[in-house]
Design an enzyme around this catalytic site. Structure first.
Site, PDB file in Angstrom:
ATOM      1  N   ASP A  94       0.827  -1.152  -0.017  1.00 46.01           N
ATOM      2  CA  ASP A  94       0.158   0.014  -0.050  1.00 46.01           C
ATOM      3  C   ASP A  94       0.808   1.375   0.117  1.00 46.01           C
ATOM      4  OD1 ASP A  94      -3.309   0.591   1.079  1.00 46.01           O
ATOM      5  OD2 ASP A  94      -1.746   2.191   1.024  1.00 46.01           O
ATOM      6  N   HIS A 122     -11.523  -7.522 -13.072  1.00 46.77           N
ATOM      7  CA  HIS A 122     -12.063  -6.317 -12.419  1.00 46.77           C
ATOM      8  C   HIS A 122     -13.313  -6.752 -11.735  1.00 46.77           C
ATOM      9  CE1 HIS A 122     -12.819  -2.398 -11.547  1.00 46.77           C
ATOM     10  NE2 HIS A 122     -14.047  -2.465 -11.918  1.00 46.77           N
ATOM     11  N   HIS A 174      -6.913  -5.661   2.258  1.00 50.44           N
ATOM     12  CA  HIS A 174      -5.652  -5.215   3.020  1.00 50.44           C
ATOM     13  C   HIS A 174      -5.057  -6.201   4.054  1.00 50.44           C
ATOM     14  CE1 HIS A 174      -6.862  -0.795   2.268  1.00 50.44           C
ATOM     15  NE2 HIS A 174      -7.917  -1.545   2.209  1.00 50.44           N
ATOM     16  N   HIS A 220     -12.097  -1.650  -7.185  1.00 52.67           N
ATOM     17  CA  HIS A 220     -11.618  -3.009  -7.550  1.00 52.67           C
ATOM     18  C   HIS A 220     -11.362  -3.699  -6.223  1.00 52.67           C
ATOM     19  CE1 HIS A 220      -8.742  -5.306 -10.500  1.00 52.67           C
ATOM     20  NE2 HIS A 220      -8.666  -5.884  -9.270  1.00 52.67           N
ATOM     21  N   HIS A 253     -10.210  -5.400  -3.239  1.00 52.83           N
ATOM     22  CA  HIS A 253      -8.843  -5.604  -2.547  1.00 52.83           C
ATOM     23  C   HIS A 253      -9.074  -5.850  -1.152  1.00 52.83           C
ATOM     24  CE1 HIS A 253      -9.929  -1.406  -2.429  1.00 52.83           C
ATOM     25  NE2 HIS A 253      -9.400  -1.275  -1.323  1.00 52.83           N
TER      26      HIS A 253
HETATM   27  P1  AMP Z   1      -9.734   1.243   0.411  1.00 51.23           P
HETATM   28  O1  AMP Z   1      -9.823   2.678   1.093  1.00 51.23           O
HETATM   29  O2  AMP Z   1     -10.179   0.249   1.215  1.00 51.23           O
HETATM   30  O3  AMP Z   1     -10.471   1.459  -1.076  1.00 51.23           O
HETATM   31  O4  AMP Z   1      -8.160   1.131   0.007  1.00 51.23           O
HETATM   32  C1  AMP Z   1      -7.546   1.585  -1.154  1.00 51.23           C
HETATM   33  C2  AMP Z   1      -6.048   1.499  -0.674  1.00 51.23           C
HETATM   34  O5  AMP Z   1      -5.205   1.588  -2.100  1.00 51.23           O
HETATM   35  C3  AMP Z   1      -5.539   2.711   0.134  1.00 51.23           C
HETATM   36  O6  AMP Z   1      -4.853   2.111   1.453  1.00 51.23           O
HETATM   37  C4  AMP Z   1      -4.651   3.556  -0.645  1.00 51.23           C
HETATM   38  O7  AMP Z   1      -3.380   3.797   0.407  1.00 51.23           O
HETATM   39  C5  AMP Z   1      -3.927   2.650  -1.564  1.00 51.23           C
HETATM   40  N1  AMP Z   1      -3.688   3.083  -2.595  1.00 51.23           N
HETATM   41  C6  AMP Z   1      -3.983   4.013  -3.561  1.00 51.23           C
HETATM   42  N2  AMP Z   1      -3.104   4.043  -4.575  1.00 51.23           N
HETATM   43  C7  AMP Z   1      -2.270   3.337  -4.646  1.00 51.23           C
HETATM   44  C8  AMP Z   1      -1.125   2.999  -5.443  1.00 51.23           C
HETATM   45  N3  AMP Z   1      -1.027   3.789  -6.439  1.00 51.23           N
HETATM   46  N4  AMP Z   1      -0.191   2.084  -4.939  1.00 51.23           N
HETATM   47  C9  AMP Z   1      -0.563   1.148  -3.899  1.00 51.23           C
HETATM   48  N5  AMP Z   1      -1.655   1.745  -3.038  1.00 51.23           N
HETATM   49  C10 AMP Z   1      -2.367   2.589  -3.167  1.00 51.23           C
HETATM   50 ZN    ZN Z   2      -9.958  -2.756 -12.024  1.00 47.69          ZN
END
Ligand code: AMP
Ligand code: ZN
Length: 112
Positions: free
Chosen positions: A29, A45, A100, A96, A98
């Protein structure tokens, strides 16, 4: 498709990759909330957990097969947290699916 994580999977946007197979991609992240903070995503996706169905749930199984391997590689022997934010009320910012992985310290009980 204008999706940040699809672009990361395609290599169009750089990422710090920690794991990849046919179905799953995982990377660090960009704004870590713990010493270890990794995002695990399907290579298809899927917008969120709310869009998981019989046709795509194999990706979720593959993600959860990858998670212990990633955790082991990261040295998370004392435990870790797996979170997915789904939709507006959960503050999902990237549409998309994901998961954590958070670990590397004693996490607090911040579930909402
Ligand atoms: P969410 O808030 O659960 O949708 O998590 C999205 C996550 O993506 C956040 O923790 C961001 O810090 C992370 N994020 C956004 N852009 C990037 C990127 N380019 N590379 C890595 N992590 C990212
Ligand atoms: Zn996607």
């Amino acid at each position: 498709m204008d999706c940040l994580f699809c672009k990361i999977i395609a290599g169009e946007i750089p990422s710090a990759k920690v794991f990849e197979n046919d179905s799953v991609y995982a990377f660090r992240d960009i704004a870590p909330q713990a010493p270890v903070h990794i995002l695990v995503v399907p290579k298809a996706h899927i917008t969120s957990a709310d869009a998981v169905c019989a046709e795509n749930s194999a990706y979720v199984a593959k993600i959860f097969e990858a998670i212990p391997e990633i955790a082991k590689n990261e040295g998370l022997t004392n435990g870790y947290r797996v979170i997915t934010n789904c939709g507006e009320d959960a503050c999902q910012t990237v549409k998309h699916l994901h998961f954590h992985i958070l670990g590397g310290k004693q996490l607090q009980g911040q579930m909402g």
